[in-house]
Design a protein around this motif. Structure first.
Motif, PDB file in Angstrom:
ATOM      1  N   ALA A 148     -14.948 -51.835  22.447  1.00  0.00           N
ATOM      2  CA  ALA A 148     -14.943 -50.715  23.397  1.00  0.00           C
ATOM      3  C   ALA A 148     -13.878 -49.693  22.998  1.00  0.00           C
ATOM      4  N   THR A 149     -12.719 -50.165  22.586  1.00  0.00           N
ATOM      5  CA  THR A 149     -11.651 -49.261  22.148  1.00  0.00           C
ATOM      6  C   THR A 149     -12.100 -48.454  20.929  1.00  0.00           C
ATOM      7  N   THR A 150     -12.778 -49.119  20.002  1.00  0.00           N
ATOM      8  CA  THR A 150     -13.236 -48.429  18.792  1.00  0.00           C
ATOM      9  C   THR A 150     -14.327 -47.408  19.120  1.00  0.00           C
ATOM     10  N   ILE A 151     -15.228 -47.760  20.054  1.00  0.00           N
ATOM     11  CA  ILE A 151     -16.262 -46.790  20.451  1.00  0.00           C
ATOM     12  C   ILE A 151     -15.591 -45.580  21.122  1.00  0.00           C
ATOM     13  N   GLY A 152     -14.621 -45.840  21.977  1.00  0.00           N
ATOM     14  CA  GLY A 152     -13.853 -44.746  22.589  1.00  0.00           C
ATOM     15  C   GLY A 152     -13.217 -43.873  21.521  1.00  0.00           C
ATOM     16  N   GLY A 153     -12.692 -44.506  20.484  1.00  0.00           N
ATOM     17  CA  GLY A 153     -12.062 -43.775  19.385  1.00  0.00           C
ATOM     18  C   GLY A 153     -13.059 -42.949  18.589  1.00  0.00           C
ATOM     19  N   MET A 154     -14.244 -43.531  18.332  1.00  0.00           N
ATOM     20  CA  MET A 154     -15.271 -42.798  17.575  1.00  0.00           C
ATOM     21  C   MET A 154     -15.659 -41.521  18.322  1.00  0.00           C
ATOM     22  N   MET A 155     -15.749 -41.630  19.635  1.00  0.00           N
ATOM     23  CA  MET A 155     -16.109 -40.449  20.431  1.00  0.00           C
ATOM     24  C   MET A 155     -14.929 -39.475  20.501  1.00  0.00           C
ATOM     25  N   SER A 156     -13.738 -39.987  20.822  1.00  0.00           N
ATOM     26  CA  SER A 156     -12.576 -39.109  21.012  1.00  0.00           C
ATOM     27  C   SER A 156     -12.194 -38.385  19.732  1.00  0.00           C
ATOM     28  N   TRP A 157     -12.378 -39.068  18.593  1.00  0.00           N
ATOM     29  CA  TRP A 157     -11.979 -38.470  17.312  1.00  0.00           C
ATOM     30  C   TRP A 157     -12.680 -37.141  17.077  1.00  0.00           C
ATOM     31  N   VAL A 158     -13.898 -37.025  17.611  1.00  0.00           N
ATOM     32  CA  VAL A 158     -14.661 -35.781  17.446  1.00  0.00           C
ATOM     33  C   VAL A 158     -13.831 -34.578  17.921  1.00  0.00           C
ATOM     34  N   ALA A 159     -13.071 -34.758  18.998  1.00  0.00           N
ATOM     35  CA  ALA A 159     -12.247 -33.653  19.519  1.00  0.00           C
ATOM     36  C   ALA A 159     -11.261 -33.154  18.469  1.00  0.00           C
ATOM     37  N   LEU A 160     -10.866 -34.030  17.548  1.00  0.00           N
ATOM     38  CA  LEU A 160      -9.830 -33.681  16.579  1.00  0.00           C
ATOM     39  C   LEU A 160     -10.378 -32.984  15.334  1.00  0.00           C
ATOM     40  N   TRP A 161     -11.685 -32.949  15.165  1.00  0.00           N
ATOM     41  CA  TRP A 161     -12.194 -32.262  13.961  1.00  0.00           C
ATOM     42  C   TRP A 161     -13.335 -31.287  14.244  1.00  0.00           C
ATOM     43  N   TYR A 162     -14.006 -31.434  15.380  1.00  0.00           N
ATOM     44  CA  TYR A 162     -15.173 -30.580  15.651  1.00  0.00           C
ATOM     45  C   TYR A 162     -14.794 -29.101  15.665  1.00  0.00           C
ATOM     46  N   ALA A 208     -17.086 -40.212   1.283  1.00  0.00           N
ATOM     47  CA  ALA A 208     -18.515 -39.885   1.407  1.00  0.00           C
ATOM     48  C   ALA A 208     -19.244 -40.186   0.098  1.00  0.00           C
ATOM     49  N   GLU A 209     -18.567 -39.971  -1.047  1.00  0.00           N
ATOM     50  CA  GLU A 209     -19.180 -40.272  -2.342  1.00  0.00           C
ATOM     51  C   GLU A 209     -19.474 -41.764  -2.478  1.00  0.00           C
ATOM     52  N   VAL A 210     -18.526 -42.580  -2.011  1.00  0.00           N
ATOM     53  CA  VAL A 210     -18.736 -44.035  -2.050  1.00  0.00           C
ATOM     54  C   VAL A 210     -19.946 -44.402  -1.191  1.00  0.00           C
ATOM     55  N   LEU A 211     -20.037 -43.788  -0.008  1.00  0.00           N
ATOM     56  CA  LEU A 211     -21.163 -44.064   0.890  1.00  0.00           C
ATOM     57  C   LEU A 211     -22.476 -43.625   0.252  1.00  0.00           C
ATOM     58  N   ALA A 212     -22.454 -42.447  -0.369  1.00  0.00           N
ATOM     59  CA  ALA A 212     -23.674 -41.930  -1.002  1.00  0.00           C
ATOM     60  C   ALA A 212     -24.100 -42.819  -2.176  1.00  0.00           C
ATOM     61  N   SER A 213     -23.137 -43.280  -2.985  1.00  0.00           N
ATOM     62  CA  SER A 213     -23.474 -44.183  -4.106  1.00  0.00           C
ATOM     63  C   SER A 213     -24.085 -45.466  -3.578  1.00  0.00           C
ATOM     64  N   THR A 242     -20.582 -39.645   8.324  1.00  0.00           N
ATOM     65  CA  THR A 242     -20.202 -41.058   8.459  1.00  0.00           C
ATOM     66  C   THR A 242     -18.784 -41.285   7.922  1.00  0.00           C
ATOM     67  N   ALA A 243     -18.428 -40.609   6.823  1.00  0.00           N
ATOM     68  CA  ALA A 243     -17.071 -40.732   6.286  1.00  0.00           C
ATOM     69  C   ALA A 243     -16.052 -40.241   7.313  1.00  0.00           C
ATOM     70  N   THR A 244     -16.373 -39.142   7.980  1.00  0.00           N
ATOM     71  CA  THR A 244     -15.469 -38.613   9.013  1.00  0.00           C
ATOM     72  C   THR A 244     -15.299 -39.627  10.139  1.00  0.00           C
ATOM     73  N   THR A 245     -16.410 -40.245  10.539  1.00  0.00           N
ATOM     74  CA  THR A 245     -16.342 -41.227  11.621  1.00  0.00           C
ATOM     75  C   THR A 245     -15.554 -42.471  11.200  1.00  0.00           C
ATOM     76  N   ILE A 246     -15.721 -42.909   9.958  1.00  0.00           N
ATOM     77  CA  ILE A 246     -14.938 -44.061   9.482  1.00  0.00           C
ATOM     78  C   ILE A 246     -13.453 -43.690   9.464  1.00  0.00           C
TER      79      ILE A 246
END
Lengths: 214, 214
Positions: A163-177, B142-147, B162-166
């Motif tokens: 759950a923490t990681t899912i929260g992070g995956m969503m929240s991280w979007v705020a930092l790069w979108y 992303a290159e690693v993911l694409a390969s 996906t690289a951004t999310t990781i």
């Protein structure tokens, strides 16, 4: 709003509108110059109002920051509770939550970034209240994961950590979108839904279709 | 270091050691009181040295912030390049990267949080340099993911996203991890590796064993 006297309603609506505009402009300034680098004068200037006008809606600068800081989590918790009463499988519910909360994060990006940056400037009690709301969100999300795992719908070893990681995956979007950037809001929401689907290893179904637009 | 004269080496080592200690104490203060709320005097006080001592290692407070801000991404890029020259499948390489980078993030948590909070206080050119390094990291990942996708080892629709999310799944740990808290460093690293394994839909193998301790 349910009050019977329309006159009172409009007054309340106007007060809410003014508070929202103060919060918006303050957030822009906090985002650009930091909380400490922003004065009530600067906020008043932006809105072309007087300082006493601001003080009639917010006790001080810290109250504006609190209002900004709690917005993202308050909306997210409301969305979570709304989605979890809709009948459906655990995945139906989780998908809805991820869809709505990612949208909230994208659309309130600046508020969320200001919160993450300026949390240390919050009154400690207010900072704690927000942290408790964030924990409550993670806790409710973990319950959904655990239910889905219990009925064999998901495969989740550690619901709390996931759950923490899912929260992070969503929240991280705020930092790069970036609005108008390479990926649209819809593409990002779809990506996060599909990523969560894989993360919880949803069994016996194809991957999610793109998030419906509302 | 390869210089032939040991005397010179020790001098360089000592200078490095002093810079590291200044950076550490400055980071603690930035973390607690913010960049703007911290003076060079306060940093000097903490180390029981004079202000000129600090200035002989750092031109100004901004240079200390830059040194702190670039640490996480510099170490992460080094780890990435190191892992990608080790022979193995795409998943072998990706697993190593996630293991090492999550460890870097846990162990440099405070520096990463200070960077995320105080990025706006960096000199714009330095902020840009760090952003470019972060893009380079995402791009290589992303290159690693694409390969891996190209040889049928992964199933990744959008390698860049996906690289951004990781990157976000790993970085988010810096924002909640508590040393001595509920989850150990090893548990968190294992969780992130398994999450990434699911995210890229590694084909034809069991889930990853726990990360080896080194």
């Amino acid at each position: 709003m349910t009050a019977a006297r329309p006159g009172n309603n409009l007054k309340a609506e106007l007060a809410q509108f003014k508070r929202r505009r103060i919060r918006e402009e303050a957030s822009h300034l906090f985002y650009r110059h930091g909380y400490e680098g922003t004065t009530i004068d600067a906020i008043a200037d932006k809105l072309q109002v007087t300082k006493p006008f601001i003080y009639s809606y917010y006790k001080n600068k810290g109250e504006i920051l609190y209002d900004i800081a709690k917005l993202g989590i308050t909306l997210s918790l409301e969305a979570l509770e709304r989605c979890l009463v809709i009948p459906g499988s655990s995945w139906d519910q989780l998908k809805l939550v991820v869809d709505e909360v990612t949208r909230i994060i994208v659309e309130n990006q600046e508020y969320i970034v200001v919160y993450l940056r300026e949390e240390k400037n919050l009154d400690p009690q207010q900072a704690r209240a927000i942290r408790e709301q964030r924990s409550a969100f993670d806790h409710r999300l973990a319950e959904v994961l655990a239910s889905g795992d219990a009925v064999g719908e998901f495969r989740v070893e550690d619901p709390a950590l996931t759950a923490t990681t899912i929260g992070g995956m969503m929240s991280w979007v705020a930092l790069w979108y970036q609005p108008g950037g390479h990926w649209s809001e819809a593409e990002i929401i779809t990506h996060i839904i599909r990523s969560v689907e894989r993360l919880v290893a949803v069994r016996g179904r194809q991957e999610a279709a793109p998030a419906p637009r509302r």
